[in-house]
Each structure stands twice: as structure tokens, then as C-alpha cells.
Design an enzyme around this catalytic site. Structure first.
Site, mmCIF file in Angstrom:
data_model
loop_
_atom_site.group_PDB
_atom_site.id
_atom_site.type_symbol
_atom_site.label_atom_id
_atom_site.label_comp_id
_atom_site.label_asym_id
_atom_site.label_seq_id
_atom_site.Cartn_x
_atom_site.Cartn_y
_atom_site.Cartn_z
ATOM 1 C CE1 TYR A 27 43.881 37.483 34.835
ATOM 2 C CE2 TYR A 27 45.332 37.885 32.986
ATOM 3 C CZ TYR A 27 44.819 38.269 34.202
ATOM 4 O OH TYR A 27 45.219 39.446 34.777
ATOM 5 C CE LYS A 81 50.136 37.814 49.219
ATOM 6 N NZ LYS A 81 50.765 38.986 49.836
ATOM 7 C CG ASP A 135 52.794 41.649 48.924
ATOM 8 O OD1 ASP A 135 53.650 40.818 48.543
ATOM 9 O OD2 ASP A 135 52.256 41.570 50.039
ATOM 10 C CG ASP A 160 47.493 41.395 32.724
ATOM 11 O OD1 ASP A 160 47.969 42.226 31.947
ATOM 12 O OD2 ASP A 160 46.267 41.202 32.852
ATOM 13 C CG ASP A 220 50.043 47.009 31.602
ATOM 14 O OD1 ASP A 220 50.656 46.398 30.707
ATOM 15 O OD2 ASP A 220 48.886 47.432 31.465
#
Ligand code: NAD
Length: 361
Positions: free
Chosen positions: A146, A195, A227, A251, A255
Site C-alpha cells: 500500500y 507467503k 492462504d 487488511d 476483516d
């Protein structure tokens, strides 16, 4: 102990829910012999109305001069509020990004707790939800995809977009230290999510987290691919204590973790810098649909205040007392509208604050 707390009540339900959190803090001060000094500051829409901008240097300076910041929520109805006719950098939410940057808040802590009393709101199967869970996601907030360089350009006649994901070892080390510090105050387990089978940034992440872990022999560390983490969160959330991860993975996963509790009015959060300083706020927004009606659930803000006691003030017993009071009130069947179910007693926002304050013994 005497602590100075900067208070940003904000917009919408902000003033209502923060008032209840202050009520609970005042009760903690009374029972445990502390004194909390509040300084009320403007930010977001409330600041636009008075100062023409969502965040002033004055608010930043006063926050820096305090021991911690307690915040409600920022923003209005994005369809009808005149604040949203302003250019993006002058809108309420710009204040939120500005203050996080000005205070150097790089670590976002989001607890996700399923209380057995509210397990009916959990969208997971009963065999999973009946166990309850209590985890915290620590998300890196100022680096990664980001914040990396980005561009969109035509390459060999084809429009191409490029985003860059950069982390240096110092950025990884400071968030890892924060995660282990927080785990020491919880069940002493850290799950580092990356990852590393694909990304270089993740391989460096894993290496640095392993180095930091050597300073925390009491904490169990595990690494999990992102994942798999997304799957494990819905399969067996009770396995997690502290999950630490980079900005974009955090992020998305935070959620997911908050949704499996099913109740937005219960979700606390904190953003911290390298010291014990932090900004504490509920995860939800300003809920313009119920603002000014004394209907909002103040529990997320009250639990955020408990995080402030624990992480900024090292008042662990006091934080435990607030969390126990919340559980006790839920046990007694007291509910605001958002978590109401048959047979329970419906109370207002201030009624919930009164009940929790009274349960602190
Ligand atoms: P929201 O979280 O304000 O509301 C979503 C739904 O959840 C609404 O039905 C609302 O009534 C309910 N809700 C939220 N908090 C509640 C509580 N404590 N008790 C009971 N019900 C609650 O999200 P939104 O409607 O998308 O956004 C409204 C405004 O809030 C926008 O201006 C948005 O930008 C802002 N916002 C601010 C923050 C922040 O201050 N950190 C975060 C998210 C959204």
C-alpha cells in the site's frame, strides 16, 4: 498512577460511545486509585465544522503530549453529509490517515473475540462457534504494497500496472517485537503469516521473525502461509493467539477475523508506535444511521479503553477487570439493539455503560 488521555470523540455515534468508555475508565480510577486526566480534541467532521480542516497541528501536538489517545469514530453519511462535497484531502477520513502518520502508528492490533454468550451471531458451524475464540491480529500498517511505488504505463503497446511490495528488516523487526510483547501479555503464542513459498519480502519477514523469537523463549512461534491462514480462521479460529502479518495480508485477514465474531459493536482496536503510546478506537465507523439516538453499542470502545490500560499503561489487573465486567454484563443478559436476542434485556448505549461501570468491583 496519573495518566493524561487525549480524547477525540469524533462524529456520529463517536461522542456517545466515548462518553461510556470514559465512564468505565472513571470507575477504574475510583476502584484502583488512579487519576485519568482527559483533554478533548477535535478531528474529522467535528474539526471541519470548526477549523475547516479534519486535523490540525494543535490536535497532533496535544495527542503527542498525552500518554494515549482514546477515539470514537470519524465521518458522516457519505451520501448526504456536506463533508463529502470537499476534496478528498479535506474530508473527515483524511484526518484519520494524517493522525496515524503524524504519530508514527505502525502496528495495528485487532482483537477478535467470540463470547460464548453471543455465539449465535457467529456465522461458523456450531461445533466451531461453541468453543469460542480469543485472538488478536497484529497488522503492519505503514509499509508493504500500500505504500510502495506504483505506476500504470504502456509497455510495448499494452497498458501495464505495477505495484511494489517493499519491506526492510527494521520495519519487520519492530512489528515482530510488538507481536511478541503482546503475546507475553496473552497466551504466549505467535503465528507469523507470510507467503514465503513465493515472495522475497516474505522470506525476509520469516528470517527476521525467527531472529526476534530468540529473545522470547517463553513464546511459541509458528509460521503459516497466508492462504492456509485464511482457511484456518474459519476452520479452527481457537488455535490462534497473536497473528502477526504484513499490511495487505493483515487488511484482509483482520476483516475475516472480525466477521466471524458477527458483531461489529464488540470489536476493539489499537494502533501503536515503537513506544507504549497508542491510539485506541472501535473497529466500526460512525454509524450515522443510529447517531444521536442513545442506541449504539459502546462495548467496542470500552474494550479499546481496556487495551489502553493494558498496553499503554501496563495496568493489567485493571484491563482484566474491565473485560470481566463486560462478560458479566453479557452473562446477565444485558444487550444493546445490535446484539439483542430473545429473552435478553434491551438497554441503551448509556445503560450499557452504566451496567459495565457498576460491574467493576
Ligand atoms: P459503520 O461501521 O459506521 O456502520 C455499519 C453498520 O454497523 C451500521 O448499520 C451501523 O449502525 C452499525 N454499527 C456500527 N457501529 C455500531 C455500534 N457501535 N453499535 C451498533 N451498531 C453499530 O460503517 P459505514 O456505515 O460504512 O460508515 C459510516 C461512516 O463511518 C463513514 O463516514 C465511514 O467513512 C466512517 N468510518 C469511520 C471509521 C473510523 O473512524 N475509524 C471506520 C469505518 C468507517
Amino acid at each position: 498512577m496519573n495518566k493524561k488521555i487525549a480524547v477525540i470523540k469524533g462524529d456520529g455515534i463517536g461522542p456517545e460511545i466515548v462518553t461510556e468508555a470514559m465512564k468505565v475508565l472513571d470507575r477504574v480510577a475510583e476502584v484502583y486509585g488512579h487519576s485519568f486526566e482527559y483533554e478533548q480534541l477535535l478531528m474529522g467532521g467535528a474539526s471541519i465544522d470548526v477549523n475547516g480542516v479534519p486535523l490540525t497541528d494543535e490536535t497532533i501536538e496535544r495527542c503527542k503530549a498525552s500518554d494515549a489517545v482514546l477515539m470514537g469514530s470519524i465521518g458522516g453519511d457519505t451520501n448526504t453529509s456536506p463533508w463529502y462535497k470537499l476534496p478528498p484531502e479535506k474530508r473527515p477520513e483524511a484526518g484519520l490517515l494524517g493522525i496515524r502518520k503524524a504519530l508514527g502508528l505502525f502496528a495495528n492490533l485487532r482483537p477478535s473475540v467470540l463470547y460464548p454468550q453471543l455465539s449465535g451471531a457467529c456465522p461458523l458451524k456450531e461445533e466451531i462457534s461453541s468453543k469460542g475464540f480469543d485472538m488478536l491480529i497484529m497488522r503492519e500498517l505503514t509499509g508493504g504494497l500500500y505504500f510502495g511505488a506504483r505506476k500504470t504505463e504502456e509497455i510495448d503497446g499494452v497498458m501495464t500496472a505495477i505495484d511494489t511490495l517493499t519491506y526492510n528488516e527494521n520495519e519487520i523487526r519492530r512489528i515482530a517485537v510488538k507481536a511478541f510483547d503482546v503475546a507475553m501479555k496473552r497466551r504466549r503464542k505467535v503465528t507469523s503469516v507470510d507467503k514465503a513459498n513465493v515472495l522475497d519480502s516474505s522470506r525476509l519477514w520469516r528470517k527476521v521473525v525467527n531472529e526476534v523469537a530468540k529473545d522470547y523463549p517463553e513464546v511459541t512461534l509458528e509460521h503459516m502461509l497466508v492462504d492456509n491462514s485464511a482457511m484456518q480462521l474459519v476452520k479452527d479460529p481457537a488455535q490462534f493467539d497473536v497473528m502477526v502479518t504484513e499490511n495487505m495480508f493483515g487488511d484482509i485477514l483482520s476483516d475475516e477475523a472480525s466477521m466471524i465474531t458477527g458483531s461489529i459493536g464488540m470489536l476493539a482496536s489499537a494502533s501503536m508506535n515503537e513506544t507504549k503510546f497508542g491510539l485506541y478506537e472501535p473497529s466500526g465507523g460512525s454509524a450515522p444511521d443510529i447517531a444521536g439516538q442513545n442506541k449504539a453499542n459502546p462495548i467496542a470502545t470500552i474494550l479499546s479503553a481496556a487495551m489502553m490500560l493494558r498496553f499503554s499503561f501496563d495496568m493489567n489487573a485493571e484491563a482484566d477487570a474491565v473485560e470481566a465486567a463486560v462478560k458479566q454484563v453479557l452473562d446477565n443478559g444485558i444487550r444493546t439493539g445490535d446484539i439483542m436476542s430473545e429473552g435478553m434485556t434491551l438497554v441503551s448505549c448509556s445503560g450499557m455503560g452504566d451496567a459495565i461501570a457498576a460491574a467493576i468491583k
